[in-house]
Design a protein around this motif. Sequence first.
Motif, short mmCIF file in Angstrom:
data_model
loop_
_atom_site.label_atom_id
_atom_site.label_comp_id
_atom_site.label_asym_id
_atom_site.label_seq_id
_atom_site.Cartn_x
_atom_site.Cartn_y
_atom_site.Cartn_z
N THR A 193 -54.99 28.21 6.59
CA THR A 193 -53.47 29.05 6.83
C THR A 193 -52.19 28.49 6.38
O THR A 193 -51.36 28.80 7.03
CB THR A 193 -53.78 30.46 7.79
N GLY A 194 -52.26 27.01 5.85
CA GLY A 194 -51.32 26.16 5.97
C GLY A 194 -50.62 25.57 7.03
O GLY A 194 -49.58 25.12 7.17
N SER A 195 -51.33 26.08 8.15
CA SER A 195 -50.57 24.81 9.27
C SER A 195 -52.25 23.73 9.77
O SER A 195 -52.98 23.95 9.30
CB SER A 195 -50.24 25.90 9.71
N TYR A 196 -52.68 23.29 11.10
CA TYR A 196 -53.59 23.14 11.83
C TYR A 196 -53.70 23.96 12.15
O TYR A 196 -54.31 25.26 12.30
CB TYR A 196 -53.37 22.08 12.46
N SER A 197 -55.53 23.89 12.59
CA SER A 197 -56.30 24.70 12.81
C SER A 197 -56.11 25.06 14.26
O SER A 197 -55.30 24.72 15.24
CB SER A 197 -58.23 23.86 12.98
N GLY A 198 -56.42 26.68 14.69
CA GLY A 198 -56.43 26.88 16.19
C GLY A 198 -57.00 25.67 17.36
O GLY A 198 -56.68 25.52 18.79
N LEU A 199 -57.99 25.67 16.76
CA LEU A 199 -58.57 24.55 17.78
C LEU A 199 -57.87 23.58 18.24
O LEU A 199 -58.40 23.19 19.15
CB LEU A 199 -60.38 24.64 17.25
N PHE A 200 -57.23 22.47 17.33
CA PHE A 200 -56.61 21.56 17.13
C PHE A 200 -55.93 21.15 17.79
O PHE A 200 -55.11 21.51 19.11
CB PHE A 200 -56.18 21.35 15.20
N LYS A 201 -54.54 23.26 17.82
CA LYS A 201 -53.16 23.35 18.11
C LYS A 201 -53.98 23.74 20.48
O LYS A 201 -53.16 23.14 20.56
CB LYS A 201 -52.77 24.56 17.79
N SER A 202 -55.59 24.33 20.32
CA SER A 202 -55.73 24.29 21.35
C SER A 202 -56.05 23.47 22.02
O SER A 202 -55.63 23.69 23.56
CB SER A 202 -56.90 25.42 21.74
#
Length: 215
Positions: free
Chosen positions: A96-105
């Motif tokens: 969705t146009g950004s880094y993955s939620g797993l990466f950010k978490s």
Amino acid sequence: MTTFDANTGGRATGRKRIAVVTAGLSKPSSTRLLADRLAAATGRLAEADTQVIELRELAAEIAQNMVTGFPGPRLREAIDAVTSADGLIAVTPVFTGSYSGLFKSFFDVIDKDALAGTPVLIGATGGTARHSLVLEHAMRPLFAYLRAVVVPTAVYAASEDWASGGETALAARVERAAAELAALVAARPGRQGSEAAPEAVVPFEEQLAALAAEG
């Protein structure tokens, strides 16, 4: 939890160490493939050991840490590996146009000061080249907030980059980014595992005696 470059088994005395974080969800993964290429090039140029951390294997512990505030043993090991490394390679798929939620978490559960001054090479993978700006509008600001030192060249790999037509250009970007990270890693003072002698600890009684003599 972690895998090691084929020619290493861990940290060798006197060698720098580069942590490689990959947030690919599938297996095999183009994100892991890009991370491996960046790791191989940087490890060769910097003469450093590389340690790969697959976030997909830590997803449950990352989610639990977000809720409880306490990392499980495998996540703790991964965090320690990243925060004690001399350099970092971080690669995510674009969602969705950004880094993955797993990466950010994963980077959310790391102390915000733990990566200050750490050289970082950022990379991302996606279906089309139009998502490549994720490197500049999402990933670079993230690591700037963490006060890491992000190398100038970021590497994005779209589906067409793995075909014969785009392979040469991708290889050139990988080498350029790896050279930039290798230079920063080589110039950075050794961190954990260095051979510097520990600072001598003066017993408290001796410090008091010295102060009394001065008085």
